[in-house]
Write a protein that holds these residues in place. Structure first.
Motif, mmCIF file in Angstrom:
data_model
loop_
_atom_site.group_PDB
_atom_site.id
_atom_site.type_symbol
_atom_site.label_atom_id
_atom_site.label_comp_id
_atom_site.label_asym_id
_atom_site.label_seq_id
_atom_site.Cartn_x
_atom_site.Cartn_y
_atom_site.Cartn_z
ATOM 1 N N MET A 16 0.844 -1.194 0.000
ATOM 2 C CA MET A 16 0.000 0.000 0.000
ATOM 3 C C MET A 16 0.879 1.244 0.000
ATOM 4 S SD MET A 16 -2.566 1.230 2.932
ATOM 5 C CE MET A 16 -2.248 2.945 3.114
ATOM 6 N N SER A 17 0.653 2.158 -0.926
ATOM 7 C CA SER A 17 1.532 3.324 -0.972
ATOM 8 C C SER A 17 1.004 4.406 -0.049
ATOM 9 C CB SER A 17 1.640 3.853 -2.401
ATOM 10 O OG SER A 17 0.387 4.316 -2.827
ATOM 11 N N ILE A 18 1.941 5.019 0.653
ATOM 12 C CA ILE A 18 1.547 6.056 1.609
ATOM 13 C C ILE A 18 1.617 7.424 0.958
ATOM 14 C CG2 ILE A 18 3.822 6.517 2.625
ATOM 15 C CD1 ILE A 18 2.057 6.180 5.339
ATOM 16 N N MET A 19 2.473 7.537 -0.043
ATOM 17 C CA MET A 19 2.573 8.813 -0.744
ATOM 18 C C MET A 19 2.545 8.578 -2.236
ATOM 19 S SD MET A 19 5.504 11.718 -0.393
ATOM 20 C CE MET A 19 4.855 12.827 0.803
ATOM 21 N N GLU A 20 1.678 9.337 -2.911
ATOM 22 C CA GLU A 20 1.615 9.212 -4.362
ATOM 23 C C GLU A 20 1.774 10.573 -4.988
ATOM 24 O OE1 GLU A 20 -1.400 6.820 -6.535
ATOM 25 O OE2 GLU A 20 -1.793 6.078 -4.498
ATOM 26 N N VAL A 21 2.737 10.655 -5.870
ATOM 27 C CA VAL A 21 3.007 11.930 -6.529
ATOM 28 C C VAL A 21 2.741 11.744 -8.005
ATOM 29 C CG1 VAL A 21 4.783 13.629 -7.051
ATOM 30 C CG2 VAL A 21 4.772 12.489 -4.829
ATOM 31 N N SER A 22 1.862 12.583 -8.582
ATOM 32 C CA SER A 22 1.593 12.401 -10.004
ATOM 33 C C SER A 22 1.528 13.732 -10.738
ATOM 34 C CB SER A 22 0.283 11.625 -10.190
ATOM 35 O OG SER A 22 -0.730 12.237 -9.418
ATOM 36 N N GLY A 23 2.226 13.770 -11.868
ATOM 37 C CA GLY A 23 2.186 14.910 -12.779
ATOM 38 C C GLY A 23 2.609 16.229 -12.167
ATOM 39 N N LEU A 24 3.562 16.157 -11.232
ATOM 40 C CA LEU A 24 3.932 17.365 -10.497
ATOM 41 C C LEU A 24 4.720 18.327 -11.378
ATOM 42 C CD1 LEU A 24 3.083 17.787 -7.628
ATOM 43 C CD2 LEU A 24 5.371 17.172 -6.889
ATOM 44 N N ARG A 25 4.248 19.577 -11.416
ATOM 45 C CA ARG A 25 4.935 20.591 -12.220
ATOM 46 C C ARG A 25 5.010 21.860 -11.395
ATOM 47 N NH1 ARG A 25 2.887 24.209 -16.384
ATOM 48 N NH2 ARG A 25 4.630 24.789 -17.743
ATOM 49 N N LYS A 26 6.139 22.508 -11.453
ATOM 50 C CA LYS A 26 6.271 23.770 -10.718
ATOM 51 C C LYS A 26 7.020 24.760 -11.580
ATOM 52 C CE LYS A 26 6.229 26.623 -7.234
ATOM 53 N NZ LYS A 26 4.993 27.138 -6.617
#
Lengths: 676, 254
Positions: free
Chosen positions: B1-11
């Motif tokens: 089970m993933s605790i952190m999911e990062v998707s499509g992050l753009r800054k």
């Protein structure tokens, strides 16, 4: 030239630091010029009693210059601390200590030039205004000519040239004795955790307590002045110790109560306060002392000024008051007084007076102190140590006959008995034993007797004894002589009356009476000395003295307030810089903006109102002793003094709060501008 | 089970007048499993600090999202953000970020005190953590009285004491000497072995080699990743530095 440019840039870039400093310098120069100007002013010199004002101002000027010096040193050290980093960088980039000194020289010269030019300019602009205020305070005709006093400019320039040179030397000394690395890091030095110095903290509390005790319990008015001086020194020392060590101690104590300390609203505040107080204790104590000084000064001088009317009425019970001292008790008879009375009355009538409300009585007076239950009037007989601690009283012996005549009473007394009147405190005596004299039994306490002005205004309390016969009551006292051969017991006729004349005419009548009796033949009339005083005649002197003091009180208060505001400003500024990083960390660890604001607020409030609270406490305890000292100036209206002190405190607190609001904005700006 | 999911992050950072724009993060996607120990590597300017700030909810992405335990960080109101960080995230910074006005103990207590935890409970929580980190004797000292390594251990204790869902460590060995670094890294491995999820941002191969997985970031994107598998620290170290070499020379691993 590169140095002036660097110096100028340095000032410009640090204008948030330098602007208030320069403004203060300008303000100080301006005040010095104005006070100097008035001192040299012809208008003031030509006033009656202008010399009193001049003396007060010379003294005031000394205080201003001395204070400016101390104060500018304080702010300058703050500036230097912030500039050292820059100097360290220059040093590393290859500038020698000599070059740095040159930059500082240019800086100081620039600031000195700006301050002197702007200060003198503003001084010239405002000097006339201040002169008008002074003249208005002292009730004189106004002279609208405008002038510049070059002597004042010279004095001011010399005074400040010396101060700035000292500042320069001090700055250069600081640069000379540190290495480049020290300079770079100096801003972060000394962030060790504050240690609670129990000894100093407790000593501070003890000092304050002792000073308060002294101020409240001192009853000997003669010793009051000396005691007051010591009490003031103790309060100053105590305030510094309490603010510096006591506050840290208090925070540490609170931290020991885990249940109390580990609460979100207290946790950060208490531990930060300990550091804050360590950094600011001295500054806060200074603010507190300054505030107390301002309040004491302005409230006592304004009480004097506004209480002038009642002071005059007390000091001069009638419009014209004559006191004729006789050569001895045997000359103190109605028969002896009748021709003198005629001379006085004729002179007064000759000046147009309509004599009314006349009061006349005979009086024998002696100063004594209660030592081991009996009154000793001969100082030589009392051991010096005893005499110093004993409270002196003025004893007045009044014949019953005169008392009954004045008040239309029919009291009767046997030999050895007396009725008593206390001018201030009821001593509840039932018997008074006079060493070398006789024992007098007190059968009654009366609640009225219009004592002469000297007694009413005296710093010493008086006991009036109404006796059946002066000679019998005084007994052996009458034989006692002082070192110079004069009798210790003074005998006099007291005669006063109202004239029904205009104030101007009253003064003339007073002078007429004085001319009539000043050359009386001492042998023929059996007199030793005589005085005449008139209420209107003395009014000018009173106004000038009280007005002069009031004026000086205002001027010094303005300067002290300047100083207090600036200390507050720099305190906020330096704290802002130091706290910015700290609050950044707290934010990262999960403190909300609201928590931070709340914590800042509670800390600032405490830090801010601590000095004000202490000042109020100081004032409260100083009240009894100041009340006693004001008696020296004929101010016996305690409620007036109390009221004025309250008003002054309220105004001061208001101004203080205003400064707080303005400066805390500066603080918030710095703290929130820090990177988060 | 993933605790952190990062998707499509753009800054994207733009200068105040909107003229120049810099794309710090282009398109970052990854997830962290519960109990995992992930290291993110990249050179300076690669965008790793930006990424960490976004993961820590100190900064908001231009687009894309971060889910922590299923909760979208961008959905949290600003006013609750500090509280969220306090309750769910633990931080270890390069510069320790201990408050010099507090003793080490009080520094560690800070997040708990802010959350209103009673003193007894704070004590009970601190004792085992302090013992594991080897700092029980230092608790009453002030930061200025102890060494960098000791300060960093106190910072780790502060991060752990709230039982956070994930510990974010930003270059934690950056200000330490090599011995203190080794000790700290060993500590991280131990803490992770107890089930604590850790995300470590670093450019030190040594630091990354204690993780179970390493993500490489380059020019605002996840460029590559390595799993430790059955490797020991040293073998993993070698593989990481090989990867870096390849990245530096521009090639791509098979």
């Amino acid at each position: 030239m590169i140095y002036p440019k660097l110096a100028f840039e340095g000032i410009r870039k640090n204008r948030r630091l330098y602007l208030p400093y320069i403004l203060t310098c300008v303000g100080m120069v301006m005040m010095t010029y104005i006070v100097d100007y008035i001192r040299y002013s012809k208008t003031v010199a030509e006033m009656r009693g202008g010399s009193i004002i001049e003396e007060i101002l010379v003294l005031g000027n000394g205080v201003i210059v001395f204070f400016s010096c101390l104060f500018l040193f304080y702010t300058n050290s703050f500036l230097m601390r912030r500039r050292k980093k820059e100097f360290g960088l220059y040093n590393i980039l290859g500038m020698g200590k000599r070059n740095l000194s040159l930059i500082i020289l240019c800086e100081t010269a620039t600031i000195a030039a700006i301050s002197l030019v702007a200060g003198v300019f503003l001084g010239v602009v405002f000097s006339k205004l201040v002169e008008l205020i002074l003249i208005n305070i002292i009730d004189l005709g106004i002279n609208y000519s405008f002038d510049i006093s070059f002597s004042a400019i010279r004095d001011t320039a010399i005074g400040f040239a010396i101060i700035f040179s000292l500042l320069l030397l001090n700055s250069i000394r600081q640069i000379r004795f540190s290495t480049a690395i020290n300079l770079l890091k100096s801003e972060n030095l000394g962030e060790k955790p504050p240690k609670a110095n129990w000894f100093l903290g407790i000593a501070g509390v003890a000092l304050l307590g002792a000073a308060y005790y002294l101020a409240v319990t001192i009853t000997n008015p003669m010793a009051a002045l000396v005691t007051f001086f010591f009490a003031v020194l103790m309060v100053i020392a105590g305030t510094y110790l309490v603010m510096i060590s006591g506050s840290v101690m208090f925070c540490r104590l609170l931290q020991k109560f885990k249940g109390y300390y580990y609460k979100p609203n207290r946790f950060v505040s208490i531990s930060s306060m300990a550091f804050r107080m360590k950094r600011n204790g001295a500054g806060l104590a200074s603010i507190c002392i300054l505030a107390t000084m301002v309040l004491v000064m302005i409230s006592s001088t304004s009480s004097l000024y506004f209480g002038e009317e009642s002071a005059l009425a007390i000091r001069y019970p009638k419009e014209i008051n004559a006191e004729i001292y006789t050569s001895g008790l045997e000359d103190l008879s109605d028969e002896r007084f009748a021709p003198i009375k005629k001379i006085i009355d004729d002179a007064a009538r000759g000046a147009g007076a309509d004599i009314s409300d006349a009061v006349y009585y005979r009086e024998a007076a002696v100063v004594g102190a209660f030592i081991n239950g009996s009154v000793e009037v001969n100082v030589a007989n009392a051991a010096a140590s005893v005499a110093a601690s004993a409270v002196p009283y003025q004893f007045y012996f009044i014949p019953l006959e005169d008392y009954n005549r004045i008040y239309g009473t029919r009291d009767a007394l046997s030999p050895g008995e007396a009725m008593v009147y206390y001018t201030r405190e009821n001593l509840c005596l039932s018997e008074i034993k006079f060493n070398n004299g006789r024992d007098i039994k007190i059968v009654k306490t009366v609640d009225r007797f219009e004592v002469d002005g000297d007694a009413a205004a005296s710093i010493v309390d008086s006991v009036v004894l109404i006796v059946p016969d002066l000679k019998e009551a005084l007994g052996g006292l009458i034989e006692l002589a002082a070192f110079n051969g004069d009798r210790l017991v003074v005998t006099e006729f007291v005669y006063g009356f109202n004239t029904g004349l205009e104030p101007e005419k009253q003064a003339e009548a007073t002078q007429a009476v004085w001319s009539a009796i000043k050359d009386l033949d001492k042998e023929k009339y059996g007199i030793y000395s005589r005085t005449v005083s008139g209420r209107e005649d003395s009014r000018t002197e009173f106004t000038e003295l009280y007005g002069g003091l009031f004026f000086l009180g205002i001027m010094l208060s303005v300067i002290f307030i300047f100083a207090a505001v600036l200390i507050i400003y720099y305190k906020q500024l330096s704290e802002g810089y130091e706290d910015a990083a700290r609050f950044g960390i707290m934010k990262k660890v999960g403190m909300t903006d609201r928590d931070i604001k709340k914590s800042i607020n509670s800390q600032l409030l405490t830090v801010f109102f601590l000095p004000l609270g202490f000042a109020a406490l100081h004032l409260l305890f100083a009240f009894p002793i100041i009340k006693r000292m004001l008696r020296l100036f004929n101010l016996v209206n305690v409620s007036l003094y109390g009221l004025i002190t309250l008003i002054c405190f309220a105004i001061f607190a208001l101004a203080y709060t205003l400064v707080y609001r303005i400066t805390s904005n500066v603080y918030y700006k710095i703290v929130s501008g820090g990177k988060d | 089970m993933s605790i952190m999911e990062v998707s499509g992050l753009r800054k994207v950072y733009s200068s105040r007048l909107g003229g120049n724009t810099v794309e710090a993060l282009k398109n970052v996607n990854f997830s962290v499993e519960k109990g995992e120990f992930v290291a993110i590597m990249g050179e300076s300017g690669s965008g790793k600090t930006t990424l960490l700030n976004i993961l820590a909810a100190l900064d908001r992405p231009t687009s894309g999202r971060v889910l922590l335990d299923g909760l979208d960080l961008s959905k949290i109101k600003d006013s609750l953000m500090a509280q969220f960080r306090r309750d769910n995230l633990g931080f270890v910074f390069q510069e320790f970020n201990l408050l010099d006005t507090f003793t080490l103990e009080d520094n560690i207590f800070l997040p708990l005190v802010l959350a209103g935890t009673p003193y007894r409970e704070m004590e009970d929580r601190l004792r085992p953590i302090a013992a594991r980190l080897g700092i029980p004797g230092l608790l009453k000292k002030y930061p200025y009285e102890v060494s960098g390594g000791q300060k960093q251990r106190a910072a780790v204790a502060r991060a752990m004491i709230t039982n956070p869902k994930i510990i974010l460590a930003d270059e934690p060995t950056g200000a330490l000497d090599s011995r203190a670094s080794d000790e700290l890294l060993k500590l991280f491995a131990e803490v992770n072995a107890l089930g604590q999820t850790i995300l470590l941002v670093t450019h030190s191969v040594k630091a990354a080699s204690v993780a179970k997985r390493v993500l490489f970031i380059k020019d605002g994107e996840v460029y590559h990743q390595l799993y430790r598998g059955e490797d020991g620290d040293e073998q993993f170290y070698r593989r990481i530095s090989d990867s870096l070499k390849v990245m530096a020379t521009g090639g791509r691993e098979e």
